[in-house]
Design a protein around this motif. Structure first.
Motif, PDB file in Angstrom:
ATOM      1  N   PHE A 147       3.475 -46.919 -12.507  1.00  0.00           N
ATOM      2  CA  PHE A 147       3.920 -46.696 -13.873  1.00  0.00           C
ATOM      3  C   PHE A 147       5.430 -46.422 -13.886  1.00  0.00           C
ATOM      4  N   PHE A 148       5.847 -45.584 -12.980  1.00  0.00           N
ATOM      5  CA  PHE A 148       7.266 -45.210 -12.906  1.00  0.00           C
ATOM      6  C   PHE A 148       8.139 -46.442 -12.628  1.00  0.00           C
ATOM      7  N   ALA A 149       7.630 -47.358 -11.794  1.00  0.00           N
ATOM      8  CA  ALA A 149       8.405 -48.552 -11.432  1.00  0.00           C
ATOM      9  C   ALA A 149       8.630 -49.469 -12.631  1.00  0.00           C
ATOM     10  N   ARG A 150       7.766 -49.386 -13.631  1.00  0.00           N
ATOM     11  CA  ARG A 150       7.914 -50.254 -14.814  1.00  0.00           C
ATOM     12  C   ARG A 150       8.860 -49.676 -15.861  1.00  0.00           C
ATOM     13  N   LEU A 151       9.349 -48.484 -15.622  1.00  0.00           N
ATOM     14  CA  LEU A 151      10.259 -47.855 -16.594  1.00  0.00           C
ATOM     15  C   LEU A 151      11.653 -48.473 -16.503  1.00  0.00           C
ATOM     16  N   PRO A 152      12.419 -48.388 -17.599  1.00  0.00           N
ATOM     17  CA  PRO A 152      13.798 -48.907 -17.533  1.00  0.00           C
ATOM     18  C   PRO A 152      14.575 -48.227 -16.399  1.00  0.00           C
ATOM     19  N   GLN A 153      15.447 -48.995 -15.774  1.00  0.00           N
ATOM     20  CA  GLN A 153      16.231 -48.494 -14.647  1.00  0.00           C
ATOM     21  C   GLN A 153      16.997 -47.212 -15.017  1.00  0.00           C
ATOM     22  N   GLU A 154      17.507 -47.183 -16.268  1.00  0.00           N
ATOM     23  CA  GLU A 154      18.311 -46.039 -16.705  1.00  0.00           C
ATOM     24  C   GLU A 154      17.524 -44.729 -16.700  1.00  0.00           C
ATOM     25  N   TRP A 203      -0.536 -28.712  -5.602  1.00  0.00           N
ATOM     26  CA  TRP A 203       0.463 -28.588  -6.661  1.00  0.00           C
ATOM     27  C   TRP A 203       1.394 -29.794  -6.557  1.00  0.00           C
ATOM     28  N   SER A 204       1.764 -30.347  -7.708  1.00  0.00           N
ATOM     29  CA  SER A 204       2.738 -31.449  -7.627  1.00  0.00           C
ATOM     30  C   SER A 204       3.502 -31.572  -8.943  1.00  0.00           C
ATOM     31  N   TRP A 205       4.718 -32.083  -8.840  1.00  0.00           N
ATOM     32  CA  TRP A 205       5.495 -32.372 -10.031  1.00  0.00           C
ATOM     33  C   TRP A 205       5.046 -33.724 -10.562  1.00  0.00           C
ATOM     34  N   THR A 206       4.744 -33.768 -11.838  1.00  0.00           N
ATOM     35  CA  THR A 206       4.318 -35.060 -12.374  1.00  0.00           C
ATOM     36  C   THR A 206       4.850 -35.274 -13.789  1.00  0.00           C
ATOM     37  N   GLY A 207       4.788 -36.536 -14.225  1.00  0.00           N
ATOM     38  CA  GLY A 207       5.162 -36.881 -15.591  1.00  0.00           C
ATOM     39  C   GLY A 207       3.908 -37.152 -16.403  1.00  0.00           C
ATOM     40  N   HIS A 208       4.122 -37.282 -17.709  1.00  0.00           N
ATOM     41  CA  HIS A 208       3.025 -37.508 -18.644  1.00  0.00           C
ATOM     42  C   HIS A 208       3.241 -38.913 -19.194  1.00  0.00           C
ATOM     43  N   ASN A 209       2.327 -39.838 -18.878  1.00  0.00           N
ATOM     44  CA  ASN A 209       2.659 -41.227 -19.210  1.00  0.00           C
ATOM     45  C   ASN A 209       2.654 -41.532 -20.703  1.00  0.00           C
ATOM     46  N   GLU A 210       1.913 -40.760 -21.505  1.00  0.00           N
ATOM     47  CA  GLU A 210       1.947 -41.017 -22.953  1.00  0.00           C
ATOM     48  C   GLU A 210       3.310 -40.629 -23.534  1.00  0.00           C
ATOM     49  N   ILE A 211       3.820 -39.491 -23.079  1.00  0.00           N
ATOM     50  CA  ILE A 211       5.136 -39.058 -23.573  1.00  0.00           C
ATOM     51  C   ILE A 211       6.195 -40.049 -23.084  1.00  0.00           C
ATOM     52  N   THR A 212       6.094 -40.428 -21.828  1.00  0.00           N
ATOM     53  CA  THR A 212       7.090 -41.333 -21.258  1.00  0.00           C
ATOM     54  C   THR A 212       7.034 -42.700 -21.932  1.00  0.00           C
ATOM     55  N   ALA A 213       5.822 -43.169 -22.246  1.00  0.00           N
ATOM     56  CA  ALA A 213       5.688 -44.462 -22.931  1.00  0.00           C
ATOM     57  C   ALA A 213       6.347 -44.398 -24.314  1.00  0.00           C
ATOM     58  N   TYR A 229       8.903 -42.485 -25.071  1.00  0.00           N
ATOM     59  CA  TYR A 229      10.345 -42.541 -24.790  1.00  0.00           C
ATOM     60  C   TYR A 229      10.780 -43.992 -24.583  1.00  0.00           C
ATOM     61  N   LYS A 230       9.979 -44.707 -23.804  1.00  0.00           N
ATOM     62  CA  LYS A 230      10.320 -46.093 -23.469  1.00  0.00           C
ATOM     63  C   LYS A 230      10.361 -46.955 -24.743  1.00  0.00           C
ATOM     64  N   ALA A 231       9.340 -46.780 -25.593  1.00  0.00           N
ATOM     65  CA  ALA A 231       9.295 -47.567 -26.836  1.00  0.00           C
ATOM     66  C   ALA A 231      10.508 -47.264 -27.709  1.00  0.00           C
ATOM     67  N   GLU A 232      10.846 -45.981 -27.783  1.00  0.00           N
ATOM     68  CA  GLU A 232      12.007 -45.559 -28.587  1.00  0.00           C
ATOM     69  C   GLU A 232      13.285 -46.198 -28.028  1.00  0.00           C
ATOM     70  N   TYR A 233      13.393 -46.162 -26.739  1.00  0.00           N
ATOM     71  CA  TYR A 233      14.583 -46.692 -26.060  1.00  0.00           C
ATOM     72  C   TYR A 233      14.724 -48.195 -26.298  1.00  0.00           C
ATOM     73  N   GLU A 234      13.591 -48.888 -26.245  1.00  0.00           N
ATOM     74  CA  GLU A 234      13.642 -50.354 -26.358  1.00  0.00           C
ATOM     75  C   GLU A 234      13.898 -50.859 -27.768  1.00  0.00           C
ATOM     76  N   THR A 291      22.072 -51.946 -29.051  1.00  0.00           N
ATOM     77  CA  THR A 291      23.331 -52.105 -28.310  1.00  0.00           C
ATOM     78  C   THR A 291      23.401 -51.154 -27.113  1.00  0.00           C
ATOM     79  N   THR A 292      24.290 -51.498 -26.189  1.00  0.00           N
ATOM     80  CA  THR A 292      24.501 -50.653 -25.009  1.00  0.00           C
ATOM     81  C   THR A 292      24.969 -49.268 -25.432  1.00  0.00           C
ATOM     82  N   GLU A 293      25.842 -49.257 -26.458  1.00  0.00           N
ATOM     83  CA  GLU A 293      26.379 -47.981 -26.935  1.00  0.00           C
ATOM     84  C   GLU A 293      25.272 -47.084 -27.484  1.00  0.00           C
ATOM     85  N   GLU A 294      24.391 -47.696 -28.277  1.00  0.00           N
ATOM     86  CA  GLU A 294      23.261 -46.934 -28.854  1.00  0.00           C
ATOM     87  C   GLU A 294      22.383 -46.358 -27.745  1.00  0.00           C
ATOM     88  N   ARG A 295      22.138 -47.175 -26.737  1.00  0.00           N
ATOM     89  CA  ARG A 295      21.275 -46.734 -25.630  1.00  0.00           C
ATOM     90  C   ARG A 295      21.926 -45.600 -24.835  1.00  0.00           C
TER      91      ARG A 295
END
Ligand SMILES: [Zn+2]
Length: 362
Positions: A195-202, A220-230, A232-237, A241-245
């Motif tokens: 999942f992490f590999a499919r995220l934007p490089q930025e 115990w482990s540090w982890t992300g939440h894929n619904e929240i991250t998804a 973020y990704k949708a918002e980002y995409e 423009t580069t400036e907006e991003r």
């Protein structure tokens, strides 16, 4: 768990989820308390409130009139509110709410559907804010949560996925999650390397993704939440423009830093609160033991209890079978009624101990 209690919790969960939709909250909120004392005290008032509520359903009135009637139905452990609800005007009652703490408001929200709807309405957000400010050192409400949601997160020690009791909070995900749910990928949307590999490089070069320390059945482990991250990704995409991003990434990075700071402050606050609470419970246990010893003195059994404490404490530090007895070792005040329930059992225990002791001594 009774159906009535279950139902009340589900109703509040619905109220919270529909009245406010914070950015990151996917968890359900519950109004269940784990403390037995609270449950005992609230059981009767809650049932009464439900009956009154049912009798009055279907009536129509103007908004203010409804609110006044709602408050007049309030019953519960807060005796002051019970009296106020009968006579005081709405303004006075709301003023009193401002002097309570969020935990009290959560309890009040459980007393009836009407009061719950009132307390969950956005117009009363300032009441919750004032209540929060009554709690010493409690960090401010984060921008992505409503005040009631923040209160649920802090005061309700329940897994948001299955309702089991859980003490720790996953602050970055705005939820609580038990070990079993955290280990079940069909329940907790923990992301993996794929999942992490499919995220934007930025996303990897900027420190923006919410992460938290979670305990699964393995570790115990540090982890992300894929619904929240998804999200973020949708918002980002959607940004063109580069400036907006770049602006978006900077903003998210800043928010992420603020969130980590807030997480740290909340963890500190909860730790201090837990220590304070443990001290209070210990004091209650000590007082109960003293009260029981006084009662035993009246009926001639104190001496045997003291013999147990003195002889066993030499072997096991501060742990003896009298102080650890299930009727003694409780963080609650001893009442006349309570004493009459436990008296015979304690006397039997002390009598058996005395009998064995005398046999040994002979
Ligand atoms: Zn769970």
């Amino acid at each position: 768990m009774s159906m009535a209690r279950r139902s009340a919790r589900l109703q509040v969960k619905e109220a919270v989820n529909t009245s406010n939709s914070p950015q990151n909250v996917t968890a359900t909120q519950s109004l269940e308390h784990g403390e037995q004392d609270d449950e005992e005290q609230e059981e009767r008032p809650r049932k009464r409130a439900k009956r009154i509520s049912a009798e009055s359903s279907g009536k129509k009135a103007k908004k203010k009139g409804i609110a006044s009637k709602q408050l007049r139905r309030v019953r519960g452990k807060l005796g002051l509110l019970e009296r106020l609800a009968k006579d005081a005007p709405m303004e006075v009652i709301l003023e009193v709410f401002c002097h309570l703490e969020p935990r009290d408001l959560l309890r009040l929200a459980r007393t009836s559907r009407e009061l719950r709807n009132l307390l969950m309405s956005k117009t009363l957000e300032n009441i919750w804010r004032a209540a929060r400010q009554n709690v010493e050192d409690l960090p401010p409400c984060p921008h992505d949560l409503s005040e009631p949601q923040y209160a649920f997160l802090i005061y309700e020690p329940i897994c948001h996925l299955c309702d089991r009791r859980v003490e720790s909070v996953l602050w970055s995900f705005r939820m609580r999650c038990c070990q079993d749910c955290a280990s079940d990928l069909s329940k907790f949307p923990q992301y993996d390397e794929e999942f992490f590999a499919r995220l934007p490089q930025e996303f990897r070069s900027y420190d923006i993704l919410p992460r938290d320390l979670i305990l699964t059945s393995e570790r115990w482990s540090w982890t992300g939440h894929n619904e929240i991250t998804a999200r973020y990704k949708a918002e980002y995409e959607t940004l063109q423009t580069t400036e907006e991003r770049k602006t978006w990434l900077n903003r998210k990075e800043k928010e992420s830093q603020q969130s980590r700071n807030h997480r740290f402050l909340c963890a500190q606050w909860m730790c201090r609160r837990d220590i304070e609470r443990a001290r209070e419970l210990d004091k209650l246990r000590q007082q109960r033991k003293e009260d029981i010893l006084t009662r035993l003195n009246d009926i001639g059994w104190r001496e045997e209890a003291e013999i147990i404490m003195k002889s066993q404490r030499l072997i096991t530090w501060r742990k003896d079978s009298f102080a650890q007895h299930k009727s003694v070792n409780q963080p609650r005040k001893l009442t006349e009624y309570g004493w009459n329930i436990i008296k015979d059992e304690l006397v039997t225990m002390l009598s058996n101990h005395k009998e064995k002791r005398l046999q040994t001594e002979i």
